[in-house]
Scaffold this motif. Structure first.
Motif, PDB file in Angstrom:
ATOM      1  N   VAL A 122       0.864  -1.177   0.000  1.00 24.83           N
ATOM      2  CA  VAL A 122       0.000   0.000   0.000  1.00 24.83           C
ATOM      3  C   VAL A 122       0.903   1.231   0.000  1.00 24.83           C
ATOM      4  O   VAL A 122       1.651   1.457   0.944  1.00 24.83           O
ATOM      5  N   VAL A 123       0.834   1.998  -1.078  1.00 25.70           N
ATOM      6  CA  VAL A 123       1.662   3.190  -1.248  1.00 25.70           C
ATOM      7  C   VAL A 123       0.822   4.411  -0.918  1.00 25.70           C
ATOM      8  O   VAL A 123      -0.311   4.552  -1.394  1.00 25.70           O
ATOM      9  N   GLY A 124       1.388   5.303  -0.114  1.00 24.62           N
ATOM     10  CA  GLY A 124       0.686   6.528   0.236  1.00 24.62           C
ATOM     11  C   GLY A 124       0.486   7.429  -0.964  1.00 24.62           C
ATOM     12  O   GLY A 124       1.401   7.629  -1.767  1.00 24.62           O
ATOM     13  N   LEU A 125      -0.714   7.968  -1.093  1.00 19.32           N
ATOM     14  CA  LEU A 125      -1.067   8.869  -2.187  1.00 19.32           C
ATOM     15  C   LEU A 125      -1.213  10.278  -1.618  1.00 19.32           C
ATOM     16  O   LEU A 125      -2.175  10.565  -0.896  1.00 19.32           O
ATOM     17  N   PRO A 126      -0.255  11.160  -1.900  1.00 17.32           N
ATOM     18  CA  PRO A 126      -0.281  12.508  -1.319  1.00 17.32           C
ATOM     19  C   PRO A 126      -1.212  13.452  -2.079  1.00 17.32           C
ATOM     20  O   PRO A 126      -0.772  14.319  -2.834  1.00 17.32           O
ATOM     21  N   LEU A 127      -2.500  13.274  -1.866  1.00 19.50           N
ATOM     22  CA  LEU A 127      -3.484  14.136  -2.506  1.00 19.50           C
ATOM     23  C   LEU A 127      -3.347  15.561  -1.980  1.00 19.50           C
ATOM     24  O   LEU A 127      -2.881  15.775  -0.854  1.00 19.50           O
ATOM     25  N   SER A 128      -3.782  16.526  -2.772  1.00 21.01           N
ATOM     26  CA  SER A 128      -3.846  17.906  -2.300  1.00 21.01           C
ATOM     27  C   SER A 128      -4.921  17.991  -1.225  1.00 21.01           C
ATOM     28  O   SER A 128      -5.776  17.103  -1.121  1.00 21.01           O
ATOM     29  N   LEU A 129      -4.904  19.055  -0.436  1.00 21.79           N
ATOM     30  CA  LEU A 129      -5.879  19.181   0.649  1.00 21.79           C
ATOM     31  C   LEU A 129      -7.315  19.116   0.149  1.00 21.79           C
ATOM     32  O   LEU A 129      -8.197  18.624   0.854  1.00 21.79           O
ATOM     33  N   ASP A 130      -7.549  19.579  -1.096  1.00 22.52           N
ATOM     34  CA  ASP A 130      -8.908  19.540  -1.643  1.00 22.52           C
ATOM     35  C   ASP A 130      -9.236  18.193  -2.299  1.00 22.52           C
ATOM     36  O   ASP A 130     -10.293  18.032  -2.899  1.00 22.52           O
ATOM     37  N   GLY A 131      -8.303  17.226  -2.193  1.00 21.38           N
ATOM     38  CA  GLY A 131      -8.553  15.891  -2.717  1.00 21.38           C
ATOM     39  C   GLY A 131      -8.142  15.678  -4.159  1.00 21.38           C
ATOM     40  O   GLY A 131      -8.332  14.592  -4.699  1.00 21.38           O
ATOM     41  N   THR A 132      -7.577  16.690  -4.790  1.00 23.91           N
ATOM     42  CA  THR A 132      -7.165  16.554  -6.190  1.00 23.91           C
ATOM     43  C   THR A 132      -5.763  15.950  -6.288  1.00 23.91           C
ATOM     44  O   THR A 132      -5.011  15.942  -5.325  1.00 23.91           O
ATOM     45  N   HIS A 133      -5.457  15.456  -7.480  1.00 26.43           N
ATOM     46  CA  HIS A 133      -4.145  14.869  -7.766  1.00 26.43           C
ATOM     47  C   HIS A 133      -3.217  15.957  -8.283  1.00 26.43           C
ATOM     48  O   HIS A 133      -3.241  16.283  -9.467  1.00 26.43           O
ATOM     49  N   GLY A 134      -2.397  16.502  -7.394  1.00 20.86           N
ATOM     50  CA  GLY A 134      -1.411  17.502  -7.788  1.00 20.86           C
ATOM     51  C   GLY A 134      -0.133  16.822  -8.238  1.00 20.86           C
ATOM     52  O   GLY A 134      -0.087  15.597  -8.437  1.00 20.86           O
ATOM     53  N   PRO A 135       0.940  17.595  -8.396  1.00 22.79           N
ATOM     54  CA  PRO A 135       2.214  17.038  -8.862  1.00 22.79           C
ATOM     55  C   PRO A 135       2.743  15.910  -7.970  1.00 22.79           C
ATOM     56  O   PRO A 135       3.259  14.916  -8.478  1.00 22.79           O
ATOM     57  N   ALA A 136       2.618  16.050  -6.659  1.00 20.12           N
ATOM     58  CA  ALA A 136       3.133  15.008  -5.753  1.00 20.12           C
ATOM     59  C   ALA A 136       2.350  13.708  -5.922  1.00 20.12           C
ATOM     60  O   ALA A 136       2.933  12.618  -5.937  1.00 20.12           O
ATOM     61  N   ALA A 137       1.042  13.801  -6.071  1.00 21.84           N
ATOM     62  CA  ALA A 137       0.219  12.598  -6.253  1.00 21.84           C
ATOM     63  C   ALA A 137       0.517  11.939  -7.597  1.00 21.84           C
ATOM     64  O   ALA A 137       0.577  10.708  -7.698  1.00 21.84           O
ATOM     65  N   ARG A 138       0.712  12.755  -8.639  1.00 15.27           N
ATOM     66  CA  ARG A 138       1.034  12.183  -9.946  1.00 15.27           C
ATOM     67  C   ARG A 138       2.390  11.477  -9.900  1.00 15.27           C
ATOM     68  O   ARG A 138       2.558  10.392 -10.463  1.00 15.27           O
ATOM     69  N   ALA A 139       3.365  12.082  -9.223  1.00 15.18           N
ATOM     70  CA  ALA A 139       4.695  11.455  -9.109  1.00 15.18           C
ATOM     71  C   ALA A 139       4.610  10.150  -8.313  1.00 15.18           C
ATOM     72  O   ALA A 139       5.221   9.145  -8.680  1.00 15.18           O
ATOM     73  N   ALA A 140       3.836  10.145  -7.235  1.00 15.14           N
ATOM     74  CA  ALA A 140       3.689   8.935  -6.420  1.00 15.14           C
ATOM     75  C   ALA A 140       2.985   7.833  -7.207  1.00 15.14           C
ATOM     76  O   ALA A 140       3.354   6.657  -7.114  1.00 15.14           O
ATOM     77  N   THR A 141       1.989   8.204  -8.003  1.00 17.00           N
ATOM     78  CA  THR A 141       1.270   7.228  -8.812  1.00 17.00           C
ATOM     79  C   THR A 141       2.208   6.604  -9.849  1.00 17.00           C
ATOM     80  O   THR A 141       2.207   5.389 -10.052  1.00 17.00           O
ATOM     81  N   LYS A 142       3.032   7.435 -10.465  1.00 17.12           N
ATOM     82  CA  LYS A 142       3.993   6.930 -11.447  1.00 17.12           C
ATOM     83  C   LYS A 142       4.979   5.978 -10.775  1.00 17.12           C
ATOM     84  O   LYS A 142       5.256   4.886 -11.290  1.00 17.12           O
ATOM     85  N   GLU A 143       5.487   6.366  -9.607  1.00 17.51           N
ATOM     86  CA  GLU A 143       6.441   5.499  -8.924  1.00 17.51           C
ATOM     87  C   GLU A 143       5.777   4.210  -8.438  1.00 17.51           C
ATOM     88  O   GLU A 143       6.384   3.139  -8.470  1.00 17.51           O
ATOM     89  N   ALA A 144       4.527   4.286  -7.997  1.00 17.15           N
ATOM     90  CA  ALA A 144       3.813   3.080  -7.558  1.00 17.15           C
ATOM     91  C   ALA A 144       3.675   2.093  -8.723  1.00 17.15           C
ATOM     92  O   ALA A 144       3.796   0.879  -8.534  1.00 17.15           O
ATOM     93  N   ARG A 145       3.422   2.616  -9.930  1.00 15.54           N
ATOM     94  CA  ARG A 145       3.348   1.741 -11.109  1.00 15.54           C
ATOM     95  C   ARG A 145       4.684   1.055 -11.350  1.00 15.54           C
ATOM     96  O   ARG A 145       4.750  -0.129 -11.682  1.00 15.54           O
ATOM     97  N   GLN A 146       5.771   1.817 -11.223  1.00 13.96           N
ATOM     98  CA  GLN A 146       7.107   1.239 -11.402  1.00 13.96           C
ATOM     99  C   GLN A 146       7.380   0.186 -10.331  1.00 13.96           C
ATOM    100  O   GLN A 146       7.897  -0.898 -10.623  1.00 13.96           O
ATOM    101  N   LEU A 147       7.014   0.481  -9.106  1.00 18.23           N
ATOM    102  CA  LEU A 147       7.204  -0.448  -7.994  1.00 18.23           C
ATOM    103  C   LEU A 147       6.428  -1.736  -8.230  1.00 18.23           C
ATOM    104  O   LEU A 147       6.921  -2.842  -7.948  1.00 18.23           O
ATOM    105  N   ALA A 148       5.235  -1.623  -8.784  1.00 19.75           N
ATOM    106  CA  ALA A 148       4.387  -2.793  -9.032  1.00 19.75           C
ATOM    107  C   ALA A 148       5.057  -3.789  -9.969  1.00 19.75           C
ATOM    108  O   ALA A 148       4.802  -4.990  -9.883  1.00 19.75           O
ATOM    109  N   SER A 149       5.930  -3.305 -10.841  1.00 20.05           N
ATOM    110  CA  SER A 149       6.595  -4.204 -11.781  1.00 20.05           C
ATOM    111  C   SER A 149       7.738  -4.986 -11.127  1.00 20.05           C
ATOM    112  O   SER A 149       8.292  -5.891 -11.740  1.00 20.05           O
ATOM    113  N   VAL A 150       8.056  -4.657  -9.870  1.00 17.20           N
ATOM    114  CA  VAL A 150       9.200  -5.257  -9.194  1.00 17.20           C
ATOM    115  C   VAL A 150       8.802  -6.121  -7.999  1.00 17.20           C
ATOM    116  O   VAL A 150       9.437  -7.141  -7.742  1.00 17.20           O
ATOM    117  N   VAL A 151       7.769  -5.743  -7.261  1.00 15.92           N
ATOM    118  CA  VAL A 151       7.497  -6.375  -5.956  1.00 15.92           C
ATOM    119  C   VAL A 151       6.821  -7.741  -6.024  1.00 15.92           C
ATOM    120  O   VAL A 151       6.882  -8.505  -5.064  1.00 15.92           O
TER     121      VAL A 151
END
Length: 153
Positions: free
Chosen positions: A66-95
Motif C-alpha cells: 500500500v503506497v501513500g497517495l499525497p493528494l492535495s488538501l482539496d482531494g485533487t491529484h497535484g504534482p506530488a500525487a502524480r509522481a507517487a502514482t507513477k512510482e507506484a506503477r514502477q514499484l508494481a513491476s518489481v514487488v
C-alpha cells in the motif's frame, strides 16, 4: 443466529515515498495492526530502491503493498500525487504482489504529533518520522478495509 462473516486477514506493507527516505510499515498477520518497520534511504537508483522494497515484501511475506497517495488538501491529484502514482506503477513491476494506493493526507502531521506527545526530540523524530507516517497510513488503509469489507461499491 449466524455470526458476521470474518474479514480475511492480509499481510500488507505500507510505503511512504519521500524524496530522501522511504518509510516502511507492516501489518500483523491478521491485517489488524500496522506498525513502523524501517526506513529505506534513497539511493541514486530508483530501481535499487524498489528492489530493497521488494526484498522487504519477500522477507515479511506480504500479500499487498500500500503506497501513500499525497493528494492535495482539496482531494485533487497535484504534482506530488502524480509522481507517487507513477512510482507506484514502477514499484508494481518489481514487488511481485498487488500494489494499491491510499490517501496519506495528514499522516506526517499525525506522526509528528504522536511523537511530540511521546516526548521525542527533533533529532529522534527525524530518524523515525517516515516509518511512523507509513504506519499511520497503513493503519488507515487497514481500518478502511475492515470497515468496508463485503460492501459493494
Amino acid at each position: 443466529m449466524s455470526a458476521a462473516p470474518r474479514i480475511p486477514g492480509v499481510r500488507a506493507l505500507g510505503v511512504d515515498l519521500g524524496s530522501k527516505r522511504i518509510g516502511i510499515a507492516v501489518s500483523d498477520l491478521s491485517g489488524t495492526i500496522g506498525s513502523a518497520l524501517t526506513t529505506v534511504h534513497r539511493s541514486k537508483s530508483r530501481r535499487h530502491d524498489h528492489e530493497a522494497i521488494a526484498a522487504l515484501v519477500r522477507i515479511e511475506e506480504c500479500e499487498v503493498v500500500v503506497v501513500g497517495l499525497p493528494l492535495s488538501l482539496d482531494g485533487t491529484h497535484g504534482p506530488a500525487a502524480r509522481a507517487a502514482t507513477k512510482e507506484a506503477r514502477q514499484l508494481a513491476s518489481v514487488v511481485g504482489v498487488p500494489v494499491e494506493m491510499y490517501d496519506e493526507r495528514f499522516t506526517t502531521v499525525t506522526a509528528e504529533r504522536g511523537m511530540l506527545e511521546a516526548g521525542l526530540d527533533a533529532k529522534q523524530r527525524r530518524q523515525v518520522v517516515d516509518k511512523v507516517a507509513a504506519a499511520v497510513m497503513l493503519q488507515a488503509w487497514l481500518d478502511h478495509r475492515r470497515n468496508t469489507w463485503g460492501t459493494t461499491p
